[in-house]
Scaffold this active site. Structure first.
Site, PDB file in Angstrom:
ATOM      1  N   ASP A 311     -12.003 -39.806 -42.386  1.00 26.71           N
ATOM      2  CA  ASP A 311     -11.089 -39.329 -41.347  1.00 26.71           C
ATOM      3  C   ASP A 311     -10.304 -38.158 -41.921  1.00 26.71           C
ATOM      4  O   ASP A 311     -10.092 -38.080 -43.141  1.00 26.71           O
ATOM      5  CB  ASP A 311     -10.136 -40.439 -40.900  1.00 26.71           C
ATOM      6  CG  ASP A 311      -9.489 -40.138 -39.557  1.00 26.71           C
ATOM      7  OD1 ASP A 311      -9.929 -40.713 -38.543  1.00 26.71           O
ATOM      8  OD2 ASP A 311      -8.543 -39.322 -39.528  1.00 26.71           O
ATOM      9  N   SER A 405     -19.308 -42.075 -27.065  1.00 24.74           N
ATOM     10  CA  SER A 405     -19.102 -41.098 -26.001  1.00 24.74           C
ATOM     11  C   SER A 405     -18.117 -41.647 -24.969  1.00 24.74           C
ATOM     12  O   SER A 405     -17.439 -42.644 -25.222  1.00 24.74           O
ATOM     13  CB  SER A 405     -20.441 -40.738 -25.353  1.00 24.74           C
ATOM     14  OG  SER A 405     -20.281 -39.651 -24.455  1.00 24.74           O
ATOM     15  N   LYS A 408     -16.051 -39.655 -19.206  1.00 23.32           N
ATOM     16  CA  LYS A 408     -15.666 -38.313 -18.763  1.00 23.32           C
ATOM     17  C   LYS A 408     -16.791 -37.301 -18.984  1.00 23.32           C
ATOM     18  O   LYS A 408     -16.694 -36.149 -18.544  1.00 23.32           O
ATOM     19  CB  LYS A 408     -14.389 -37.877 -19.475  1.00 23.32           C
ATOM     20  CG  LYS A 408     -13.180 -38.734 -19.097  1.00 23.32           C
ATOM     21  CD  LYS A 408     -11.959 -38.360 -19.899  1.00 23.32           C
ATOM     22  CE  LYS A 408     -10.770 -39.223 -19.455  1.00 23.32           C
ATOM     23  NZ  LYS A 408     -10.979 -40.656 -19.666  1.00 23.32           N
ATOM     24  N   LEU A 448      -7.694 -49.861 -23.697  1.00 21.11           N
ATOM     25  CA  LEU A 448      -6.288 -50.271 -23.673  1.00 21.11           C
ATOM     26  C   LEU A 448      -5.661 -50.135 -25.051  1.00 21.11           C
ATOM     27  O   LEU A 448      -6.175 -50.653 -26.038  1.00 21.11           O
ATOM     28  CB  LEU A 448      -6.174 -51.727 -23.213  1.00 21.11           C
ATOM     29  CG  LEU A 448      -6.415 -51.999 -21.731  1.00 21.11           C
ATOM     30  CD1 LEU A 448      -6.400 -53.489 -21.474  1.00 21.11           C
ATOM     31  CD2 LEU A 448      -5.373 -51.307 -20.875  1.00 21.11           C
ATOM     32  N   SER A 450      -5.327 -47.555 -26.981  1.00 20.28           N
ATOM     33  CA  SER A 450      -5.809 -46.530 -27.904  1.00 20.28           C
ATOM     34  C   SER A 450      -4.812 -45.372 -27.949  1.00 20.28           C
ATOM     35  O   SER A 450      -4.023 -45.164 -27.021  1.00 20.28           O
ATOM     36  CB  SER A 450      -7.186 -46.023 -27.483  1.00 20.28           C
ATOM     37  OG  SER A 450      -7.110 -45.391 -26.221  1.00 20.28           O
TER      38      SER A 450
END
Length: 640
Positions: A311, A405, A408, A448, A450
């Site tokens: 990350d 993915s 959206k 929820l 995130s």
């Protein structure tokens, strides 16, 4: 076997059992002869008592009755006891009849069997009752909080059994939605009827806490929430199975939003996932994000030998490291700060650790932010970052690559969605080049809790006293919990074939305004105290999200919550053209250039209009600094 037999024979539970069996044998003679025992049959009783004890013991040992815990004896234990007694009675009958005792009363066999069952079962039931009475007296001690249980009798029964091991609570009543339960009792607790009278029942029973015994997602939970708001009652529920296993788990916890929205637990192919992950090396990009960190937790549960967490956020990686070291001390974790936009660094990591599975969760996902001034960032991270990660996975010899993915990406109207759709196409193009690795994409909706989602935003606004801002009264979204999303990503990665795009079953769409109301009520307030304000749709935002494009259909899979999206006939895109196109745009482009490029590769992309579009001058348009002035650049248009 001899050691186990010896331990069984010297078990303390045998002593009362043998006494009760002998008592039942003599009582059978006594009852057979009308409450008296003739002298002629005393010798028969004495002679056959050891035989009855030995045979009955064999029957009980065969059914493992001596291993039962009297304190926690259950109906299943009593059924095994009954079978053991029946088996012992048959052995006793065969043995005594084999001795050919003259004039032996055969009815004694049946009577003694019934008495043995009654004595043995009664002793266990009595002992458990005494232990429960002791616990009840402890639970009802000063300081124990009165508690109301809400649910059907079956749900409340399970909750009461769970609460027997929880100190500090005194169940004073059960509130059932079924009118036919009025006036009944459940495990000695009175049953009240009528969810509408919840506040009145709580006041009558002097209870300040309500336990919701119904399962997550049940309509009863939402009804209770409506009745409960503003009543001053604390609302609790039972933890899930996973929560029981987590450190610091308690018997009861506060009701959360996901309990009310309700998602059925995911059924994973644990055997297949264990075979894929156990003892292997797994690499996760975007590992410190909401989805990425949950993927790390789920992967660690399957016993991976090494987990490589990548990350770009140093602090987020540090927090993830602390959590995983504490929760999975035996797992070898590798925690690296790196960006998927740096292919050389990513390749060096993958070639060193050689992951078997690569889970790609690194992405920019905030729609309005990527729509205004950051369009090129969406291209570099969501598109090029995916291309780099997919290529690296193939070059390092990974068996599977999974792209996280979004819904959206279906008929996108914003840059973020279009970039994720292009990322899906990139994965399919890489899959055509590298056949040794299975490449799949997994598409799902909002998660929820995130980072960047509406739930943390609404929660912060409620804590500040409101108002809660919703863009449109009719806007709806699909929601799932973070663990569910991560588990289905793993499941899709296991069962997918290269190039496939998986669509998750998101259930029913939820109105954002209804979501805001539930959060307000969960805080113990009402809409009058914390109002909801509608601010209008943001740039690139749609009223309704879709999971499939117009020209797509789906095919079922063996998993009920996963389907495969089948697109229309479309050629594989050119990766070289994508890289050249993004490189040609530069780092400070006009937004129109990004949208034009996305439109070339994503046929279904329909850009929405942005009233506050941020544009940047080209490098040649930057004026040279004046003599003695500090270097700088002109302010982009649209930026205050």
């Amino acid at each position: 076997m001899l050691t186990k037999l010896r331990r069984t024979l010297i078990s303390k539970s045998w002593l009362p059992d043998l006494v009760l069996i002998a008592l039942a044998w003599w009582a059978a003679f006594w009852l057979r002869f009308n409450l008296r025992l003739p002298a002629a049959y005393i010798e028969d009783a004495v002679l056959t008592t050891p035989i009855a004890l030995a045979c009955m013991a064999c029957g009980l040992v065969a059914m493992r009755v001596p291993r039962q815990s009297w304190r926690y004896v259950s109906l299943a234990d009593l059924r095994r006891l009954a079978i053991g007694v029946a088996l012992g009675a048959l052995l006793t009958t065969a043995a005594v009849m084999g001795l050919r005792v003259t004039g032996f009363p055969r009815s004694v066999f049946l009577i003694s069997a019934l008495l043995s069952l009654v004595f043995l079962a009664g002793a266990r039931a009595t002992w458990r009752t005494l232990m429960e009475l002791t616990h009840i007296s402890t639970a009802g001690a000063p300081g124990a909080q009165p508690l109301l249980v809400v649910g059907t009798l079956e749900e409340a029964d399970q909750a009461l059994r769970t609460l027997k091991g929880a100190a500090g609570w005194q169940v004073c009543g059960v509130v059932s939605p079924d009118a036919q339960d009025a006036g009944r009792t459940l495990q000695g607790v009175p049953v009240h009827v009528g969810i509408g009278q919840l506040a009145e029942v709580a006041q009558a029973e002097k209870a300040g806490t309500v336990l919701l015994a119904s399962p997550p997602g049940a309509e009863l939970r939402r009804e209770v929430l409506l009745r409960w708001s503003g009543s001053g009652l604390a609302l609790l529920t039972l933890p899930s199975a996973d929560e029981w296993l987590s450190p610091g788990a308690t018997a009861l916890r506060k009701v959360r939003l996901e309990d009310l929205l309700g998602r059925a637990p995911v059924q994973l192919d644990t055997h297949g996932l264990s075979a894929l992950l156990s003892g292997q090396t797994v690499m996760v990009t975007g590992a410190a994000g909401s989805i990425g960190s949950e993927l790390c937790r789920q992967v660690a549960r399957f016993g991976v030998a090494r987990l490589v967490c990548v990350d770009q956020s140093e602090y987020a990686v540090y927090r993830l490291e602390q959590e995983l070291r504490r929760s999975f001390p035996n797992m070898q974790g590798v925690y690296l700060t790196a960006s998927v936009r740096e292919p050389e660094r990513l390749l060096a990591i993958a070639m060193h650790f050689r992951p078997v599975v690569v889970l790609h969760a690194a992405a920019y996902k905030h729609v309005p932010l990527m729509e205004q001034g950051n369009e090129v960032e969406a291209l570099h991270t969501n598109v090029l970052g995916t291309l780099h990660a997919a290529r690296v996975a193939a070059q390092a010899g990974a068996q599977r690559f999974v792209l996280v993915s979004t819904d959206k990406a279906v008929n996108p109207t914003n840059v973020m969605g279009a970039s994720k759709r292009l990322a899906e196409q990139v994965v399919q193009a890489v899959a055509a080049q590298f056949t040794g690795t299975q490449f799949v994409s997994v598409r799902f909706g909002n998660v929820l809790g995130s980072s960047g989602s509406v739930v943390p935003l609404f929660t912060a606004q409620i804590e500040q006293g409101g108002p809660v801002t919703v863009t449109h009264p009719e806007i709806v979204r699909y929601f799932m919990t973070i663990p569910e999303a991560a588990q289905l990503v793993l499941q899709a990665g296991l069962m997918g074939r290269s190039g496939q795009i998986f669509v998750l079953d998101m259930g029913e769409a939820v109105k954002i305004a209804e979501l805001a109301r539930m959060l307000i009520r969960l805080s113990g307030k009402s809409e009058a105290q914390v109002p909801i304000v509608y601010t209008g749709l943001r740039p690139g935002e749609k009223l309704y999200e879709e999971l499939l494009a117009d020209d797509e259909t789906t095919e079922p899979t063996p998993h009920p919550k996963l389907r495969v999206a089948k697109s229309g006939v479309q050629g594989v895109i050119s990766l070289a053209e994508i890289e050249a196109g993004i490189a040609g745009i530069g780092v400070a482009p006009q937004a129109a250039e990004v949208r034009k490029m996305l439109s070339q590769f994503v046929a279904e992309y329909r850009p929405g209009r942005s009233d506050t579009e941020v544009t940047f001058p080209s490098a040649s348009e930057y004026p040279p600094p004046a003599p003695g002035a500090k270097e700088g650049c002109p302010t982009p248009s649209g930026v205050a």
